[in-house]
Structure formats: C-alpha cells, structure tokens
Write a protein that holds these residues in place. Structure first.
Motif, short mmCIF file in Angstrom:
data_model
loop_
_atom_site.label_atom_id
_atom_site.label_comp_id
_atom_site.label_asym_id
_atom_site.label_seq_id
_atom_site.Cartn_x
_atom_site.Cartn_y
_atom_site.Cartn_z
N PHE A 1 3.97 7.50 9.62
CA PHE A 1 3.96 6.04 9.79
C PHE A 1 3.98 5.36 8.43
O PHE A 1 3.55 5.92 7.42
CB PHE A 1 2.73 5.58 10.57
CG PHE A 1 1.45 5.70 9.76
CD1 PHE A 1 0.99 4.63 8.99
CD2 PHE A 1 0.73 6.89 9.74
CE1 PHE A 1 -0.16 4.74 8.22
CE2 PHE A 1 -0.43 7.01 8.98
CZ PHE A 1 -0.88 5.93 8.21
N ALA A 2 4.47 4.13 8.41
CA ALA A 2 4.33 3.21 7.29
C ALA A 2 3.75 1.94 7.90
O ALA A 2 4.40 1.26 8.70
CB ALA A 2 5.67 2.92 6.63
N ALA A 3 2.51 1.61 7.55
CA ALA A 3 1.75 0.60 8.27
C ALA A 3 2.18 -0.83 7.95
O ALA A 3 2.38 -1.18 6.79
CB ALA A 3 0.26 0.75 7.97
N LEU B 1 -4.10 5.08 15.35
CA LEU B 1 -3.98 6.32 14.59
C LEU B 1 -5.19 7.22 14.83
O LEU B 1 -5.05 8.45 14.94
CB LEU B 1 -3.82 6.03 13.10
CG LEU B 1 -2.56 5.27 12.68
CD1 LEU B 1 -2.56 5.06 11.17
CD2 LEU B 1 -1.29 6.00 13.11
N GLY C 1 0.66 9.26 6.60
CA GLY C 1 1.30 7.99 6.27
C GLY C 1 2.14 8.10 5.01
O GLY C 1 1.99 9.03 4.22
N TYR C 2 3.02 7.13 4.85
CA TYR C 2 3.81 7.02 3.63
C TYR C 2 4.17 5.56 3.44
O TYR C 2 4.09 4.77 4.37
CB TYR C 2 5.08 7.89 3.71
CG TYR C 2 6.09 7.41 4.73
CD1 TYR C 2 7.13 6.56 4.38
CD2 TYR C 2 5.99 7.78 6.07
CE1 TYR C 2 8.04 6.09 5.32
CE2 TYR C 2 6.88 7.33 7.02
CZ TYR C 2 7.92 6.49 6.64
OH TYR C 2 8.81 6.02 7.59
N ASN D 1 -0.15 2.29 3.50
CA ASN D 1 -1.29 3.06 3.99
C ASN D 1 -2.03 2.38 5.13
O ASN D 1 -1.88 1.17 5.37
CB ASN D 1 -2.25 3.30 2.83
CG ASN D 1 -3.10 4.54 2.99
OD1 ASN D 1 -3.06 5.22 4.02
ND2 ASN D 1 -3.89 4.84 1.98
N SER D 2 -2.84 3.16 5.80
CA SER D 2 -3.83 2.66 6.76
C SER D 2 -5.20 2.84 6.12
O SER D 2 -5.31 3.26 4.96
CB SER D 2 -3.76 3.47 8.05
OG SER D 2 -4.19 4.81 7.79
N ARG E 1 -5.94 8.50 9.10
CA ARG E 1 -4.86 9.48 8.95
C ARG E 1 -5.39 10.60 8.07
O ARG E 1 -6.45 10.51 7.47
CB ARG E 1 -3.60 8.84 8.38
CG ARG E 1 -3.48 8.37 6.93
CD ARG E 1 -4.64 8.14 6.14
NE ARG E 1 -4.55 7.69 4.78
CZ ARG E 1 -5.17 8.30 3.78
NH1 ARG E 1 -5.83 9.42 3.98
NH2 ARG E 1 -5.15 7.78 2.59
N PHE F 1 -1.87 10.43 2.90
CA PHE F 1 -0.93 9.34 2.65
C PHE F 1 -0.08 9.71 1.45
O PHE F 1 -0.61 10.06 0.38
CB PHE F 1 -1.67 8.03 2.37
CG PHE F 1 -0.77 6.90 1.91
CD1 PHE F 1 0.14 6.34 2.80
CD2 PHE F 1 -0.82 6.42 0.61
CE1 PHE F 1 0.99 5.32 2.40
CE2 PHE F 1 0.02 5.39 0.21
CZ PHE F 1 0.92 4.85 1.10
#
Length: 368
Positions: A129-131, A141, A153-154, A157-158, A163, A166
């Motif tokens: 995901f990309a938030a 998540l 993530g990438y 971030n969350s 997650r 990241f």
C-alpha cells in the motif's frame, strides 16, 4: 496529528523563525525535524528497535506461491503506473508471486480503505500500500495483520504498528535538501516561493514540507515562503492552483514547488501558459517523461525524484522476504534482487536510496 496553525506557532514547533513564513498553514506536520548539513555531509542513521506490526498466526509461506494485492493512493497516473510495473517485474522475477494492482481512481482515503477491506475479505497473502492518510488507514491494515496477512507499505507510510515494513524511497530530510537547494540555486537566496501539494494530511508530503521548512531556515534563511495550497493529486486543480498563485503574488513569486507527480507538471504548464518561463522557477517531484517537454524548453531546470519502478520492485522483494521469514524484526538489511542489499533504518523502514535530480543533461536517459 496535523494542526492548522498560524506561521508563528508552526515556526515554534519546527524550531524555525516565523520570519521565513507568511501567516498561512505550510502543509507540514508537527513531528520533530532533522535537517541535513548545509555542506552535504551525510546524516547519521541511528539504530532503533523494530516498531512495526506483527501478523497474527500467519501460515508458513516460505517458498510457496503467494497472492499479493497492491493498493496505491490511486491508479491511472504515471507515478503509480511505474511502481506497479516494478511490482510486476519483481513478481515475475521471483516466480512464486501472483501480484496485481488495484485501487481508487482518486486519492481518496475512504475508497482506499474499502479496497483493502475487500481484499482482506476475499483473501490474499500479502498487501502492498501507499497511504493517503497514515492514521485513517491504520485500522484496516491492522485488520489485515490480525488475519495473518503480510503488510508492507511504500511511498507513503501508515502508523508503524499497522504494517510490518515500509520501503522509504529516500529519507525525508534528503528529499527536502535536494528540493530546497535546487530552488535556491534557481531563484537566489532571497527569492519567494509557494508550494502545490496534494493534501495537508498526505503523510510523505507533510513530512517533506516540514523538513523543507527546517532545512530552508537553517541553510537558506533569507528565502521567503508565501503559502502552500492543496490540489488533491488532480491535474486540473493543480494547474488552477498554480495559476492562482501566479496571479495572486505577481512579481513576488519566484518559484513553485510541486510536491506530487501531478502537481509538478501542472505547475510547469501553468507557468508556461502564463508566459512566466524564466521568471517563475518550478522545482518538484515528478516522473521524467511528464517533465521532458518543460525541461526541453528550459521552463524547468530541476526535477527531483527516485526511480518509482525500483521503489515498486523493492516493495515486492521486501514483502516476499517477509513472507518467507527471511526479513525479521531486528534485521539491519534485506536482499532485494537486482537492487542488492537495502538498509533498514528507523526500526522498520527499508531505504531505497538517495534522491536523484533530473536535468536537461540527463533526463532523456530515463523512460518512465
């Protein structure tokens, strides 16, 4: 977390003087900043304990075929088309990953949450995901982690515990330095600038802007920050916002920062149509292909980014290593295929590398 304050309050929270800002919200967050040295001396990376999340009762996936869904901020724009390509390239290279990209056509956090929730229900082994919002996305998540799904993530971030890892395209203070230094080179040490960003809550952009504020005050203290405007990752709105800035500030506006791959070319187009090439500099984050026409006409001199194909590729490699149990809390690096070994920073982040500046001399060497 994010506070809309007058410039004085923001200046105090960031440790910078209010003189550098107009009495407007800058679009940054209220987290501590760590501006790099003005002379380019690399910053020190301190080891931190793992602060990511842990999936509940995750099955043994080592070496097994896994199903992965990538849910970026939105689909259909060049930047996330590039990260999606990197993910697909890595999945093909690995040979034991079935990966797909799916998501909203607008940078809408509620829609993004719905997409992720649906894939939790339908069943996947991994989520990339990309938030759109670091706080709002966290509960869904965490739901994925509770279901035993690996989550990486990438790009944006969350909250860390939502997650496992990241993949950070570049450290925030590194991006900030590259952007501000390039702008100072173009408009001078006393030039005035504005920013076109996505939203004030988009996590990576808020971090970049806060770090830009701190670095600019430290290394280019006489530059003047006029204001920051939101444009929702929308091409038309980004163009209109940049045009409004040009008309509103007139000769006082010497530069525009574009904080997204949409805002930067749209700002360049606004400057072009306003006949302000050479008078209003555009420096920002964008894919090379989108900026080539403006660079060729000398309307844009500096485009700062990383390779988003590599970013997607790295994210997929990290998720595979996580699913296999090869990347565990406490690790200091991870093998990422053709990218070699990538370093773990800040407890649970994987660093892709330093930002890159595309110019007229090198931009045609890249195709994404």
């Amino acid at each position: 977390m994010l506070k809309r304050t007058v410039a004085l309050a923001l200046g105090l929270s960031l440790g910078v003087s209010s003189a550098a800002f107009a009495a407007t919200w800058t679009g940054g967050d209220d987290l501590p900043t760590n501006p790099l040295a003005c002379d380019g001396t690399p910053g020190k990376v301190e080891a931190k304990p793992y602060d990511g999340g842990v999936p509940t009762n995750a099955p043994d996936r080592k070496g097994k075929q896994i199903k992965v869904v990538d849910v970026p901020k939105l689909i259909g724009i060049g930047y996330f088309n590039a990260t999606s390509k990197g993910i697909a390239d890595a999945a093909k290279e690995l040979g034991n990953v079935d990966a797909k990209t799916d998501g909203p056509t607008q940078a809408n956090i509620d829609q993004q949450i719905s997409f992720i929730d649906n894939y939790i229900t339908s069943g996947v082994d991994g989520i990339l995901f990309a938030a759109n919002d670091p706080v709002a996305i966290a509960p869904v998540l965490k739901k994925a982690l509770a279901a035993g799904i690996n989550v990486v993530g990438y790009d944006a971030n969350s909250e860390p515990d939502a997650r496992q890892w990241f993949v950070n395209q570049a450290e925030f203070n590194g991006i900030a330095k590259a952007l501000v230094d390039n702008m100072a080179k173009e408009i001078g040490e006393d030039g005035s600038f504005a920013i076109v960003t996505s939203t004030f809550t988009t996590p990576n952009q808020a971090r970049w802007i806060s770090e830009m504020a701190a670095y600019q005050e430290k290394c280019h203290p006489n530059m003047k920050w006029l204001e920051t405007v939101e444009a929702q990752e929308d091409n038309v709105l980004s163009f209109n916002q940049a045009t409004t800035l040009i008309n509103k500030h007139g000769a006082d506006l010497k530069g525009i920062f574009g904080m997204t791959s949409v805002a930067t070319p749209a700002s360049a187009e606004a400057v072009t149509q306003a006949g302000q090439c050479g008078k209003v500099a555009v420096v920002g984050l964008a894919t090379p292909n989108a900026m080539k026409p403006y660079v060729a006409k000398d309307c844009v001199k500096s485009v700062v980014l990383w390779n988003p194909v590599d970013l997607g590729y790295a994210a997929m490699q990290v998720l595979r290593a996580t699913a296999d149990g090869d990347l565990k809390p406490g690790a200091t690096s991870v093998k990422a295929g053709k990218l070699g070994e990538l370093q773990v920073i800040n407890g649970s982040e994987i660093l892709l590398g330093a930002p890159y500046t595309f110019t007229k001399e090198n931009i045609n060497d890249f195709d994404f």
